[in-house]
Design an enzyme around this catalytic site. Structure first.
Site, PDB file in Angstrom:
ATOM      1  N   CYS A  66      56.391  14.610 -40.148  1.00  0.00           N
ATOM      2  CA  CYS A  66      55.388  15.234 -39.278  1.00  0.00           C
ATOM      3  C   CYS A  66      56.078  15.816 -38.038  1.00  0.00           C
ATOM      4  O   CYS A  66      56.950  16.662 -38.177  1.00  0.00           O
ATOM      5  CB  CYS A  66      54.297  14.216 -38.935  1.00  0.00           C
ATOM      6  N   ASP A 111      47.743  20.686 -47.065  1.00  0.00           N
ATOM      7  CA  ASP A 111      47.965  20.322 -45.666  1.00  0.00           C
ATOM      8  C   ASP A 111      47.345  21.378 -44.762  1.00  0.00           C
ATOM      9  O   ASP A 111      47.868  22.484 -44.639  1.00  0.00           O
ATOM     10  CB  ASP A 111      49.465  20.189 -45.406  1.00  0.00           C
ATOM     11  N   HIS A 149      48.581  16.490 -45.579  1.00  0.00           N
ATOM     12  CA  HIS A 149      49.513  16.074 -44.542  1.00  0.00           C
ATOM     13  C   HIS A 149      49.769  14.569 -44.656  1.00  0.00           C
ATOM     14  O   HIS A 149      48.910  13.810 -45.087  1.00  0.00           O
ATOM     15  CB  HIS A 149      48.943  16.408 -43.168  1.00  0.00           C
TER      16      HIS A 149
END
Length: 223
Positions: free
Chosen positions: A118, A163, A191
């Site tokens: 991330c 995502d 995600h």
């Protein structure tokens, strides 16, 4: 079994979580860069998993120059606080912390790469372009503004096809700006698909495949 260590950085000492291969055989070393939620139980487990695969793995407390020992939950408050801390730290200091951890591992004689998740995936990309370190970026949603920076080492990107924070246009921009990198897109994954403690996001099949591909990438990049 992991243990706490200290990393000396230009911004002061930073705690980190380290794990070493139990059998003594080492394939290299990894700096593991956290999500915005800190070096929590999940990130510590990631470190220990890589150690089980034969890598010395270290996850620095990336937010330590701003607020040390942060462990946030995955709810709205934790997300908001994590974003605040990431903004307060900034990418330049984040790269400094990674540089110090990587240097410490290299001083021990280890070929070193960076794996980030991330926000940490974007930091991993910058470790490649600014430090010349092989890197793996899992769903780095903040990388697009930096895509004009040149890669200086092997690079692997993992994206979830579902995502919402990394639309298809952004994935295509990664491909176009960095055609020499390796890009994988996982159908059905969103995600944070590697975050196995969070059933809202975890996509087991994609996480398993991405991990396998990461190990193959590292084997070549650190040879």
């Amino acid at each position: 079994m992991g243990r706490a260590i200290a990393v000396t950085t230009r911004h002061g000492p930073v705690d980190a979580w380290r794990a070493d291969p139990l059998d003594g055989a080492q394939r290299g070393a990894l700096v593991v860069v956290q999500e915005i939620f800190g070096v929590n139980a999940h990130i510590r487990s990631v470190v220990e998993r890589y150690a089980a695969e034969g890598y010395v793995a270290v996850a620095p407390d990336m937010f330590a120059p701003v607020q040390p020992h942060v462990e946030l939950d995955y709810g709205p408050e934790g997300f908001a606080r994590g974003r605040e801390l990431a903004a307060a730290l900034g990418f330049e200091r984040a790269v400094d912390v990674v540089a110090a951890a990587a240097a410490q591992l290299r001083e021990e004689g280890h070929a070193t790469a960076v794996v980030g998740f991330c926000w940490g995936g974007s930091v991993a990309f910058l470790a490649n372009t600014r430090l010349g370190v092989p890197a793996v970026s899992y769903y780095g949603a903040r990388t697009v503004p930096f895509l004009d920076e040149k890669l200086r080492a092997p690079m692997l990107f993992h994206f979830g096809a579902e995502d919402g924070s990394i639309p298809q246009a952004d994935i295509q921009a990664h491909r176009e700006r960095h055609p020499d990198a390796t890009h994988h897109v996982y159908e059905g994954a969103g995600h944070a698909f590697n975050r196995d403690v969070d059933p809202r996001h975890h996509h087991p099949a994609s996480a398993t495949l991405a991990h396998r591909r990461t190990l193959k990438f590292l084997e070549v990049a650190l040879a």
